[in-house]
Motif scaffolding. Structure first.
Motif, PDB file in Angstrom:
ATOM      1  N   GLY A  51    -101.056 -18.143  11.353  1.00 51.56           N
ATOM      2  CA  GLY A  51    -100.144 -17.434  12.454  1.00 51.56           C
ATOM      3  C   GLY A  51     -99.617 -18.436  13.357  1.00 51.56           C
ATOM      4  O   GLY A  51     -98.686 -18.385  14.071  1.00 51.56           O
ATOM      5  N   GLY A  52    -100.320 -19.531  13.613  1.00 52.32           N
ATOM      6  CA  GLY A  52     -99.842 -20.585  14.377  1.00 52.32           C
ATOM      7  C   GLY A  52     -98.545 -21.350  14.101  1.00 52.32           C
ATOM      8  O   GLY A  52     -97.810 -21.768  14.940  1.00 52.32           O
ATOM      9  N   ASP A  53     -98.025 -20.851  13.087  1.00 48.15           N
ATOM     10  CA  ASP A  53     -96.923 -21.711  12.297  1.00 48.15           C
ATOM     11  C   ASP A  53     -95.683 -20.771  12.695  1.00 48.15           C
ATOM     12  O   ASP A  53     -94.537 -21.127  12.943  1.00 48.15           O
ATOM     13  CB  ASP A  53     -96.617 -21.752  10.982  1.00 48.15           C
ATOM     14  CG  ASP A  53     -97.948 -22.582  10.416  1.00 48.15           C
ATOM     15  OD1 ASP A  53     -98.003 -23.709  11.140  1.00 48.15           O
ATOM     16  OD2 ASP A  53     -98.188 -22.710   9.289  1.00 48.15           O
ATOM     17  N   LEU A  69     -87.530 -12.321   9.929  1.00 46.62           N
ATOM     18  CA  LEU A  69     -88.628 -11.252  10.154  1.00 46.62           C
ATOM     19  C   LEU A  69     -88.660 -10.656  11.766  1.00 46.62           C
ATOM     20  O   LEU A  69     -88.756 -11.627  12.569  1.00 46.62           O
ATOM     21  CB  LEU A  69     -89.865 -11.776   9.960  1.00 46.62           C
ATOM     22  CG  LEU A  69     -91.170 -11.229   9.705  1.00 46.62           C
ATOM     23  CD1 LEU A  69     -91.045 -10.310   8.579  1.00 46.62           C
ATOM     24  CD2 LEU A  69     -92.428 -12.069   9.794  1.00 46.62           C
ATOM     25  N   GLY A  70     -88.352  -9.663  11.988  1.00 49.61           N
ATOM     26  CA  GLY A  70     -88.086  -9.059  13.268  1.00 49.61           C
ATOM     27  C   GLY A  70     -89.619  -8.555  13.695  1.00 49.61           C
ATOM     28  O   GLY A  70     -90.360  -8.662  13.022  1.00 49.61           O
ATOM     29  N   PRO A  71     -89.597  -8.127  15.124  1.00 50.67           N
ATOM     30  CA  PRO A  71     -90.766  -7.447  15.453  1.00 50.67           C
ATOM     31  C   PRO A  71     -91.136  -6.338  14.853  1.00 50.67           C
ATOM     32  O   PRO A  71     -90.230  -5.515  14.335  1.00 50.67           O
ATOM     33  CB  PRO A  71     -90.526  -7.170  17.104  1.00 50.67           C
ATOM     34  CG  PRO A  71     -88.831  -6.995  16.953  1.00 50.67           C
ATOM     35  CD  PRO A  71     -88.245  -8.050  15.889  1.00 50.67           C
ATOM     36  N   GLN A 124     -93.957 -18.467   4.171  1.00 48.85           N
ATOM     37  CA  GLN A 124     -93.768 -19.319   5.277  1.00 48.85           C
ATOM     38  C   GLN A 124     -92.271 -19.878   5.601  1.00 48.85           C
ATOM     39  O   GLN A 124     -92.224 -20.080   6.903  1.00 48.85           O
ATOM     40  CB  GLN A 124     -94.473 -20.922   4.929  1.00 48.85           C
ATOM     41  CG  GLN A 124     -96.059 -20.691   4.746  1.00 48.85           C
ATOM     42  CD  GLN A 124     -96.735 -21.774   4.329  1.00 48.85           C
ATOM     43  OE1 GLN A 124     -96.221 -22.633   3.580  1.00 48.85           O
ATOM     44  NE2 GLN A 124     -97.765 -21.929   4.687  1.00 48.85           N
ATOM     45  N   GLN A 125     -91.468 -19.440   4.745  1.00 45.44           N
ATOM     46  CA  GLN A 125     -90.066 -19.459   5.017  1.00 45.44           C
ATOM     47  C   GLN A 125     -89.470 -18.471   5.931  1.00 45.44           C
ATOM     48  O   GLN A 125     -88.333 -18.573   6.589  1.00 45.44           O
ATOM     49  CB  GLN A 125     -89.228 -19.479   3.824  1.00 45.44           C
ATOM     50  CG  GLN A 125     -89.526 -20.799   2.830  1.00 45.44           C
ATOM     51  CD  GLN A 125     -88.705 -20.640   1.606  1.00 45.44           C
ATOM     52  OE1 GLN A 125     -87.834 -19.777   1.381  1.00 45.44           O
ATOM     53  NE2 GLN A 125     -88.956 -21.310   0.635  1.00 45.44           N
TER      54      GLN A 125
END
Length: 462
Positions: A333-335, A303-305, A289-290
């Motif tokens: 995923g909403g985070d 975290l890139g695309p 989550q970080q």
């Protein structure tokens, strides 16, 4: 004129455009490589080593600019992109240091009246087809040993990372490499296949998909040339009951999600001893989550695309299917504001309740997802780790080195890690089994794949 178009995953803009090589340019490059190679083979090894070191120095001086290009071409966060140039230097310099002993003649025991030795001689022209996910790190594995061994090199890079090929060739040119010894070509698939089928290249090194590797093998059929194939992976990690759980979780999470999971030797599935399973999940969730999902050019993005939206949707489909089959998803995923279907920006995901009937545990994902299973003991872990059509690396987390070695002897994989993962030591052989490919790069063994043995049997007395 056909053109190569690099669409940046950051914002879907056209980042770079290059014309594809014409038939004339391809033939001219091949002829130049063939003419240059014999003279290059005669250059003393120490001079070749110094040229490699010089090229590395040139690339290191340009690291900030090269990092920005990596970021925009394939989406690695700018905070990490420069590390690839450091890794390139590490591997290139290690191979240069190994070259003298690895390429030395093999002397045989004395035999009265005879002199006998085996010499390693270059193959000729090496054709290297490199991927986008680690554009410098994957190509250096093949380029530098081939050059040190006396081959000339033609480099075809991915359409996603064309500037990396250009920058490498420029660096060697600035370092003083003779003309024609190292060239790049921007090619489509058809022309790349035709070079393998119909030219005089004597070695092909391909890094990419299993389907791509099969196409290369088909193209080379009947030519009897040297070939190295680094293909897919579904690399496992096993956390034994005696592991340092805090360390193991941090290492496995990093191995699974670095580069948005787009690593051939990244961790894609984990098996945790039942006594540590709950703690593993409890520790992993907050770590995942970080991650900050964001544009690669923003300095705080971790975290890139993914490289393309369809690559991200492929991983989303694996996750959705697993959940429908009973898996539990632990990351909301909403985070992650940018996460949405149809976008290259994808939230990381941790899955439990998975099994090997699910695609996410058997099919290569190449994205930010990790499935975790509880296991009863070493034997169950071993059976599950070996239950794959791939075999690139496997990681074990344990305080017992001897037990890890014993497990490693029974693993069907090219590399066994203990208490680490997702790293190539340039002094160790980089190789895979099953659909992860064949051949070898790096280490002294890697030089055997860019040379051929030539025996000298000399009768010195009559």
């Amino acid at each position: 004129m056909e053109k190569l178009r690099c669409i940046s995953p950051i914002d879907n803009s056209l980042y770079i455009e290059r014309p594809l090589a014409t038939d004339y340019e391809i033939q001219n490059a091949l002829s130049l490589a063939q003419r240059a190679q014999p003279g290059w083979a005669e250059v003393p090894l120490q001079q070749k080593v110094e040229l490699v070191r010089g090229a590395v120095s040139v690339l290191q001086q340009k690291k900030p600019a090269l990092a920005e290009e990596i970021c925009w071409q394939m989406g690695r966060p700018i905070a990490f992109a420069g590390g690839e140039i450091d890794g390139y230097a590490e591997r290139a310099l290690a191979m240069a240091a190994l070259a003298e002993s690895a390429l030395a003649d093999i002397q045989l025991p004395e035999k009265t009246g005879f002199q006998r030795f085996i010499r390693r001689v270059p193959l000729g022209v090496s054709f290297i087809i490199a991927p986008w996910n680690y554009p410098y790190l994957t190509s250096v594995n093949a380029v530098v040993p081939a050059l040190l061994a006396g081959n000339s090199v033609l480099l075809k890079h991915s359409a996603q990372t064309p500037l990396c090929a250009e920058r490498m060739v420029e660096a060697f040119s600035e370092a003083g490499l003779p003309e024609g010894v190292f060239q790049y070509l921007h090619l489509g698939h058809r022309d790349a296949e035709q070079i393998i089928i119909g030219s005089d290249v004597q070695h092909v090194a391909f890094t990419g998909s299993v389907a791509g590797g099969a196409a290369v093998e088909t193209a080379a059929a009947g030519r009897f040339i040297s070939m190295g194939l680094e293909l897919g992976g579904k690399d496992p990690a096993y956390v034994r009951s005696d592991a340092d759980i805090e360390y193991a979780v941090a290492s496995v999470v990093d191995g699974a999600f670095f580069n948005s999971g787009q690593s051939c030797c990244g961790i894609e599935r984990a098996y945790v001893h039942h006594s540590l399973f709950d703690e593993f999940i409890e520790r992993a969730i907050p770590l995942i989550q970080q991650y900050r999902l964001g544009r690669s050019d923003e300095p705080d993005t971790t975290l890139g695309p993914l490289v393309r939206a369809d690559a991200a949707d492929f991983v989303r489909d694996q996750i959705d299917e697993a959940v429908q089959q009973g898996a539990s998803a632990h990351i909301d995923g909403g985070d992650f504001a940018l996460d949405r279907r149809g976008s290259a920006y994808m939230a990381p995901q941790l899955l439990t309740g998975v099994n090997h009937e699910m695609r996410v545990m058997s099919e290569e994902s190449f994205g930010p997802v990790l499935g975790v299973m509880s296991v009863a003991d070493d034997n169950e872990a071993l059976a599950l780790m070996n239950d794959s059509e791939y075999g690139l690396t496997a990681a074990i987390y344990s305080a017992d080195t001897e037990a890890a070695i014993a497990l490693g002897d029974r693993l069907h994989t090219g590399t066994v890690f203990l208490n680490r993962c997702d790293y190539l030591d340039p002094e160790l052989a980089w190789t895979g089994v099953r659909k992860s490919g064949r051949g070898c790069t790096l280490s002294s063994v890697g030089f055997e794949h860019v040379t051929r043995p030539k025996s000298f049997h000399l009768k010195t007395t009559l």
